[in-house]
Design a protein around this motif. Structure first.
Motif, PDB file in Angstrom:
ATOM      1  N   LYS A   2       1.705  -5.547   2.654  1.00 52.75           N
ATOM      2  CA  LYS A   2       1.709  -4.131   2.331  1.00 52.75           C
ATOM      3  C   LYS A   2       0.332  -3.506   2.545  1.00 52.75           C
ATOM      4  CE  LYS A   2       3.006  -0.900  -1.332  1.00 52.75           C
ATOM      5  NZ  LYS A   2       3.537  -0.752  -2.700  1.00 52.75           N
ATOM      6  N   GLN A   3       0.315  -2.259   3.011  1.00 53.59           N
ATOM      7  CA  GLN A   3      -0.945  -1.559   3.222  1.00 53.59           C
ATOM      8  C   GLN A   3      -0.878  -0.180   2.580  1.00 53.59           C
ATOM      9  OE1 GLN A   3      -2.405  -1.504   7.205  1.00 53.59           O
ATOM     10  NE2 GLN A   3      -4.155  -0.218   6.727  1.00 53.59           N
ATOM     11  N   GLU A   4      -1.996   0.227   1.962  1.00 51.94           N
ATOM     12  CA  GLU A   4      -2.075   1.520   1.292  1.00 51.94           C
ATOM     13  C   GLU A   4      -3.488   2.058   1.456  1.00 51.94           C
ATOM     14  OE1 GLU A   4      -1.901   3.292  -3.286  1.00 51.94           O
ATOM     15  OE2 GLU A   4      -1.022   1.342  -2.825  1.00 51.94           O
ATOM     16  N   GLU A  15      -4.265  -3.083 -14.090  1.00 47.86           N
ATOM     17  CA  GLU A  15      -3.693  -2.985 -12.753  1.00 47.86           C
ATOM     18  C   GLU A  15      -3.970  -4.293 -12.002  1.00 47.86           C
ATOM     19  OE1 GLU A  15      -4.625   0.492 -10.509  1.00 47.86           O
ATOM     20  OE2 GLU A  15      -4.629   1.823 -12.271  1.00 47.86           O
ATOM     21  N   SER A  16      -2.950  -4.784 -11.299  1.00 51.17           N
ATOM     22  CA  SER A  16      -3.083  -6.026 -10.546  1.00 51.17           C
ATOM     23  C   SER A  16      -2.383  -5.866  -9.204  1.00 51.17           C
ATOM     24  CB  SER A  16      -2.459  -7.192 -11.325  1.00 51.17           C
ATOM     25  OG  SER A  16      -2.601  -8.406 -10.622  1.00 51.17           O
ATOM     26  N   TYR A  17      -3.036  -6.330  -8.138  1.00 53.54           N
ATOM     27  CA  TYR A  17      -2.493  -6.219  -6.786  1.00 53.54           C
ATOM     28  C   TYR A  17      -2.683  -7.546  -6.071  1.00 53.54           C
ATOM     29  CZ  TYR A  17      -2.879  -1.301  -8.013  1.00 53.54           C
ATOM     30  OH  TYR A  17      -2.770  -0.102  -8.658  1.00 53.54           O
ATOM     31  N   SER A  18      -1.687  -7.914  -5.264  1.00 53.95           N
ATOM     32  CA  SER A  18      -1.775  -9.175  -4.533  1.00 53.95           C
ATOM     33  C   SER A  18      -1.188  -9.016  -3.138  1.00 53.95           C
ATOM     34  CB  SER A  18      -1.042 -10.296  -5.285  1.00 53.95           C
ATOM     35  OG  SER A  18       0.346 -10.020  -5.382  1.00 53.95           O
ATOM     36  N   GLU A  19      -1.742  -9.800  -2.213  1.00 54.92           N
ATOM     37  CA  GLU A  19      -1.260  -9.900  -0.841  1.00 54.92           C
ATOM     38  C   GLU A  19      -1.073  -8.514  -0.213  1.00 54.92           C
ATOM     39  OE1 GLU A  19       1.258 -13.234   0.164  1.00 54.92           O
ATOM     40  OE2 GLU A  19       1.532 -13.619  -1.971  1.00 54.92           O
ATOM     41  N   ARG A  20      -2.179  -7.774  -0.154  1.00 50.17           N
ATOM     42  CA  ARG A  20      -2.191  -6.438   0.428  1.00 50.17           C
ATOM     43  C   ARG A  20      -3.370  -6.333   1.390  1.00 50.17           C
ATOM     44  NH1 ARG A  20       0.203  -2.553  -3.423  1.00 50.17           N
ATOM     45  NH2 ARG A  20      -1.244  -1.000  -2.637  1.00 50.17           N
ATOM     46  N   THR A  42      -7.114  -7.837   1.066  1.00 49.29           N
ATOM     47  CA  THR A  42      -8.156  -7.383   1.976  1.00 49.29           C
ATOM     48  C   THR A  42      -8.432  -5.924   1.666  1.00 49.29           C
ATOM     49  OG1 THR A  42      -7.557  -8.937   3.726  1.00 49.29           O
ATOM     50  CG2 THR A  42      -8.769  -6.967   4.368  1.00 49.29           C
ATOM     51  N   PHE A  43      -9.680  -5.639   1.347  1.00 47.14           N
ATOM     52  CA  PHE A  43     -10.078  -4.313   0.882  1.00 47.14           C
ATOM     53  C   PHE A  43     -11.136  -3.777   1.837  1.00 47.14           C
ATOM     54  CE2 PHE A  43     -11.134  -1.796  -3.178  1.00 47.14           C
ATOM     55  CZ  PHE A  43      -9.893  -1.175  -3.187  1.00 47.14           C
ATOM     56  N   ASN A  44     -10.749  -2.868   2.737  1.00 41.05           N
ATOM     57  CA  ASN A  44     -11.685  -2.269   3.684  1.00 41.05           C
ATOM     58  C   ASN A  44     -12.216  -0.965   3.096  1.00 41.05           C
ATOM     59  OD1 ASN A  44     -11.462  -4.179   5.830  1.00 41.05           O
ATOM     60  ND2 ASN A  44      -9.420  -3.370   6.248  1.00 41.05           N
ATOM     61  N   VAL A  45     -13.522  -0.939   2.848  1.00 41.31           N
ATOM     62  CA  VAL A  45     -14.148   0.223   2.226  1.00 41.31           C
ATOM     63  C   VAL A  45     -14.629   1.176   3.312  1.00 41.31           C
ATOM     64  CG1 VAL A  45     -15.927   1.023   0.646  1.00 41.31           C
ATOM     65  CG2 VAL A  45     -14.841  -1.197   0.274  1.00 41.31           C
ATOM     66  N   ALA A  46     -14.181   2.428   3.245  1.00 42.37           N
ATOM     67  CA  ALA A  46     -14.545   3.427   4.253  1.00 42.37           C
ATOM     68  C   ALA A  46     -15.959   3.944   4.018  1.00 42.37           C
ATOM     69  CB  ALA A  46     -13.538   4.572   4.221  1.00 42.37           C
ATOM     70  N   ASP A  47     -16.398   4.853   4.901  1.00 43.39           N
ATOM     71  CA  ASP A  47     -17.779   5.318   4.884  1.00 43.39           C
ATOM     72  C   ASP A  47     -18.171   6.026   3.600  1.00 43.39           C
ATOM     73  OD1 ASP A  47     -18.236   4.270   7.354  1.00 43.39           O
ATOM     74  OD2 ASP A  47     -18.017   6.164   8.444  1.00 43.39           O
TER      75      ASP A  47
END
Length: 255
Positions: A2-4, A15-20, A42-47
């Motif tokens: 899943k992607q958000e 709050e808990s999140y897995s496999e995203r 995987t957490f990609n942080v934007a500019d």
């Protein structure tokens, strides 16, 4: 997976999140009473992204099975030039079996007493891991950066079993800190291995330090150095206004 896209976000409950595989834009704040757990995310942080864990908040970054060899931990990734990741005093932060990757300079500032960072990797750019609270632990991590400074203030920390390429471990003040079984190499011309400033009752045990300008520097400190190896440094040891008790150490090929 899943992607958000996350925007400005305040975590006030559990709050808990897995496999995203998520993208974060804005400031993420874990507020007092809030708890955020990421498992295999995987957490990609934007500019425009920053992460702040406020007093009374908890952030947990971990894997699925507690085994660092299976590669199912989190990835926190940013290409932002001035990315801020700060854990405030009286917050809590736990990271295990995960990866932190940046393409620019980065500072992970941990001001809390309740912090545990284990079996994780930090790579790319110039990284500073700054620890200010008392009693936190850094165990079995790998720092493979252009340059890394692992800096500690406060008392009773344990920095154990980590590998630092092109970096330094700095203990600045405090008492009762332990620096044990770490491997430090440093190819910068004036880079140092282990530095102790105004640090009392400090133990440095079983560390392997090589290719540094000073293998160990102690300024106005009291340090017990046991079973450490210092090799291929410009100077193995610099002591000024300090008490250094060196036992069973090896100094080889230091000019």
């Amino acid at each position: 997976m899943k992607q958000e896209v996350w925007y400005e976000r305040e975590v006030t409950g559990n709050e808990s999140y897995s496999e995203r595989h998520d993208i974060f834009e804005g400031v993420l704040r874990v507020k007092s009473g809030g708890s955020l757990t990421l498992v295999n995310v995987t957490f990609n942080v934007a500019d425009n992204g920053n992460i702040i864990v406020e007093p009374g908040g908890l952030m947990n970054i971990t894997d699925k099975d507690g085994d660092p060899s299976t590669g199912d931990g989190c990835l926190i990734n940013s290409s932002k030039a001035d990315f801020i990741f700060r854990v405030e005093a009286e917050a809590a932060f736990h990271a295990a079996n995960s990866r932190f990757e940046w393409s620019h300079d980065f500072s992970l500032q941990v001001l809390s007493d309740e912090a545990h960072i284990a079996n994780s990797s930090f790579s790319s750019g110039r990284i500073e891991l700054y620890l200010e609270g008392d009693g936190c632990t850094v165990l079995g991590n790998v720092f493979g950066c252009d340059y890394c400074s692992l800096a500690s203030k406060g008392d009773n920390k344990r920095i154990v079993g980590s590998t630092i390429a092109n970096g330094v471990i700095l203990v600045d003040g405090g008492s009762g800190n332990v620096v044990e079984e770490n491997t430090v190499t440093n190819n910068e011309p004036r880079g140092h291995g282990l530095i102790f400033f105004f640090s009392q009752n400090t133990m440095a045990r079983g560390n392997n330090v090589s290719s540094c300008y000073y293998g160990l520097m102690a300024i106005s400190s009291s340090v017990t150095v046991e079973k450490c190896v210092f090799s291929d440094c410009k100077y193995g040891l610099l002591v000024a206004y300090s008490r250094v008790d060196a036992q069973s150490c090896s100094f080889t090929n230091n000019t």
